[in-house]
Design an enzyme around this catalytic site. Structure first.
Site, PDB file in Angstrom:
ATOM      1  N   CYS A 113     -24.499 -12.760  16.936  1.00  0.00           N
ATOM      2  CA  CYS A 113     -25.776 -12.343  17.509  1.00  0.00           C
ATOM      3  C   CYS A 113     -26.924 -12.985  16.741  1.00  0.00           C
ATOM      4  O   CYS A 113     -27.911 -13.420  17.326  1.00  0.00           O
ATOM      5  CB  CYS A 113     -25.914 -10.824  17.458  1.00  0.00           C
ATOM      6  SG  CYS A 113     -25.592 -10.020  19.037  1.00  0.00           S
ATOM      7  N   CYS A 153     -32.653  -5.857  22.475  1.00  0.00           N
ATOM      8  CA  CYS A 153     -31.594  -6.025  23.487  1.00  0.00           C
ATOM      9  C   CYS A 153     -30.793  -4.737  23.660  1.00  0.00           C
ATOM     10  O   CYS A 153     -30.612  -4.246  24.762  1.00  0.00           O
ATOM     11  CB  CYS A 153     -30.644  -7.153  23.093  1.00  0.00           C
ATOM     12  SG  CYS A 153     -31.243  -8.794  23.520  1.00  0.00           S
ATOM     13  N   CYS A 196     -32.338  -6.469  17.002  1.00  0.00           N
ATOM     14  CA  CYS A 196     -31.139  -5.922  17.662  1.00  0.00           C
ATOM     15  C   CYS A 196     -31.575  -4.924  18.728  1.00  0.00           C
ATOM     16  O   CYS A 196     -31.027  -4.888  19.833  1.00  0.00           O
ATOM     17  CB  CYS A 196     -30.241  -5.205  16.664  1.00  0.00           C
ATOM     18  SG  CYS A 196     -29.894  -6.094  15.151  1.00  0.00           S
ATOM     19  N   CYS A 234       1.142   4.045  -2.858  1.00  0.00           N
ATOM     20  CA  CYS A 234       0.174   5.127  -3.056  1.00  0.00           C
ATOM     21  C   CYS A 234      -0.097   5.896  -1.764  1.00  0.00           C
ATOM     22  O   CYS A 234      -0.182   7.116  -1.766  1.00  0.00           O
ATOM     23  CB  CYS A 234      -1.158   4.582  -3.562  1.00  0.00           C
ATOM     24  SG  CYS A 234      -1.049   3.670  -5.104  1.00  0.00           S
ATOM     25  N   HIS A 235      -0.308   5.173  -0.652  1.00  0.00           N
ATOM     26  CA  HIS A 235      -0.761   5.814   0.584  1.00  0.00           C
ATOM     27  C   HIS A 235       0.400   6.058   1.531  1.00  0.00           C
ATOM     28  O   HIS A 235       1.303   5.233   1.639  1.00  0.00           O
ATOM     29  CB  HIS A 235      -1.749   4.903   1.320  1.00  0.00           C
ATOM     30  CG  HIS A 235      -2.960   4.543   0.524  1.00  0.00           C
ATOM     31  ND1 HIS A 235      -4.008   5.397   0.332  1.00  0.00           N
ATOM     32  CD2 HIS A 235      -3.292   3.398  -0.123  1.00  0.00           C
ATOM     33  CE1 HIS A 235      -4.933   4.796  -0.392  1.00  0.00           C
ATOM     34  NE2 HIS A 235      -4.527   3.583  -0.697  1.00  0.00           N
ATOM     35  N   CYS A 237       0.803  -1.227   0.000  1.00  0.00           N
ATOM     36  CA  CYS A 237       0.000   0.000   0.000  1.00  0.00           C
ATOM     37  C   CYS A 237       0.835   1.275   0.000  1.00  0.00           C
ATOM     38  O   CYS A 237       0.357   2.327  -0.417  1.00  0.00           O
ATOM     39  CB  CYS A 237      -0.938   0.012   1.203  1.00  0.00           C
ATOM     40  SG  CYS A 237      -1.721  -1.565   1.524  1.00  0.00           S
ATOM     41  N   ARG A 241     -19.110 -10.508  14.572  1.00  0.00           N
ATOM     42  CA  ARG A 241     -19.854 -10.294  15.810  1.00  0.00           C
ATOM     43  C   ARG A 241     -21.359 -10.269  15.534  1.00  0.00           C
ATOM     44  O   ARG A 241     -22.145 -10.829  16.294  1.00  0.00           O
ATOM     45  CB  ARG A 241     -19.407  -8.978  16.465  1.00  0.00           C
ATOM     46  CG  ARG A 241     -19.989  -8.776  17.839  1.00  0.00           C
ATOM     47  CD  ARG A 241     -19.400  -9.808  18.787  1.00  0.00           C
ATOM     48  NE  ARG A 241     -20.113  -9.894  20.049  1.00  0.00           N
ATOM     49  CZ  ARG A 241     -21.228 -10.584  20.241  1.00  0.00           C
ATOM     50  NH1 ARG A 241     -21.792 -11.223  19.223  1.00  0.00           N
ATOM     51  NH2 ARG A 241     -21.790 -10.637  21.421  1.00  0.00           N
TER      52      ARG A 241
END
Lengths: 251, 107
Positions: free
Chosen positions: A212, A170, A167, A71-72, A68, A208
């Site tokens: 759930c 909770c 979602c 360019c960066h 990377c 994650r």
């Protein structure tokens, strides 16, 4: 109204906007999951020499230098993780940080995309997220993102799975209470990608979310799906202004 | 194949100072008891032994067992008497035999 009072009103408005989910009393009641962790887990996250996520960060640093840096610059990537998911004009879609890394690889590095949740992708994500640590989450303000964010909010409110939980039931209605002994967090994505002790490894926000979803016995969306991008957009907006703590440790 | 190892110790120390050395290893620590996705037991793959020596003198050694979680973290104290190199050797399953070094300067 005097000029001073006008300024005050403007300031209050700006604060309320930044707070997003501010409580009825007008102050910010949002809290990071970090605050509900045990002191030992907090110490694990605070100390970079103990935080296992730093293994992935140092891998990411090497990968970044290899692919990377042409360019960066590292400095130019401050705040990038705090802004994503962001609008990608070329594909006319919102893209998550992981998707952006892979787009960059296929478009510019001419390298194959990294698999979702692979160590390489998580390493780059963790390294980029570290560059935004300590900065407030600042979602992309592009107007075209609005319908996607609204879709994310709808998905957040929608009941899923055999247990028929949304979602919001909770993480909005019962946050701060306990579910089978474990505290229910407010679900602000301030530390992703995280090192989760339960996983004994690194994982993204989508991993994650899939946890759930299988918890409520729903069929999880696929990694990189438009649904997850929309939910990420909404969650980042919901947590706007909260401080990034990536790479975080969670129990 | 080499694993990623982070060795943290202060760059400099005063003579006689006790410094803390921290090791963080990227390793799955597969116990050998778990069934994989196909139902078959995943073969054991753990780090078995870690030894650290400072300028040839053994300062720390540990045997690791399957009960230790993935990505083990170990810390030990070291009295800094002179400048030198800390060499850490790591041995384990699948032919893991690796040596990492870190430099401590005593001023």
């Amino acid at each position: 109204m005097t000029r001073a009072r006008l300024a005050m009103a403007g300031l209050a408005g700006a604060l309320a906007l930044a707070a997003g989910a501010a409580g009825a009393a007008g102050f910010d009641t949002r809290r990071s999951g970090y605050e509900d962790m045990s002191p030992s887990t907090q110490a694990l996250q605070r100390d970079d020499t103990q935080n296992p996520a730093m293994l992935w960060v140092s891998d990411g640093e090497q990968r970044f230098a290899a692919d990377c840096l042409r360019c960066h610059s590292v400095a130019s990537l401050r705040g990038v993780a705090a802004r994503h998911p962001a609008w990608d004009a070329a594909s006319a879609k919102p893209v998550t940080l992981a998707a952006r890394i892979n787009l960059c690889r296929t478009r510019h590095v001419k390298a194959p995309a990294l698999a979702a949740e692979s160590d390489g992708l998580l390493a780059l994500e963790a390294y980029l997220a570290l560059q935004s640590r300590g900065q407030p989450l600042a979602p992309d303000g592009t107007l075209a993102l609005r319908p996607f964010r609204a879709q994310g909010e709808r998905l957040f409110q929608q009941r899923f799975g055999q247990l028929e939980f949304s979602c919001a039931q909770c993480h909005d209605d019962n946050a701060g209470r306990r579910l089978a002994g474990a505290p229910i967090p407010q679900a602000h994505p301030t530390g992703y990608p995280i090192y989760r002790l339960e996983w004994q490894g690194m994982g993204s926000l989508q991993r994650r979310l899939r946890n759930c979803m299988s918890g409520v016995r729903a069929e999880p969306f696929a990694y990189g799906s438009d649904e997850f991008t929309a939910i990420e957009l909404y969650l980042k907006q919901r947590a706007a202004g909260m401080v990034m703590e990536s790479p975080a440790v969670r129990p | 194949m080499n694993i990623r190892v982070l060795i943290r110790l202060p760059a400099t120390a005063r003579p006689g100072e006790v410094v803390e050395v921290r090791l963080l290893l990227q390793h799955p620590m597969e116990t050998g008891f778990r069934p994989g996705a196909d139902g078959r037991t995943v073969p054991r793959n753990t780090v078995r032994r870690i030894e650290a020596s400072f300028e040839g003198e053994r300062v720390f050694a540990a045997d690791l067992f399957p009960a230790i979680a993935a990505n083990p973290y170990l810390a030990f104290a070291l009295r800094a008497t002179r400048s030198g190199t800390l060499a850490v050797s790591i041995e384990g399953d699948n032919g893991l035999a690796q040596r990492e070094t870190a430099v401590l300067t005593v001023t």
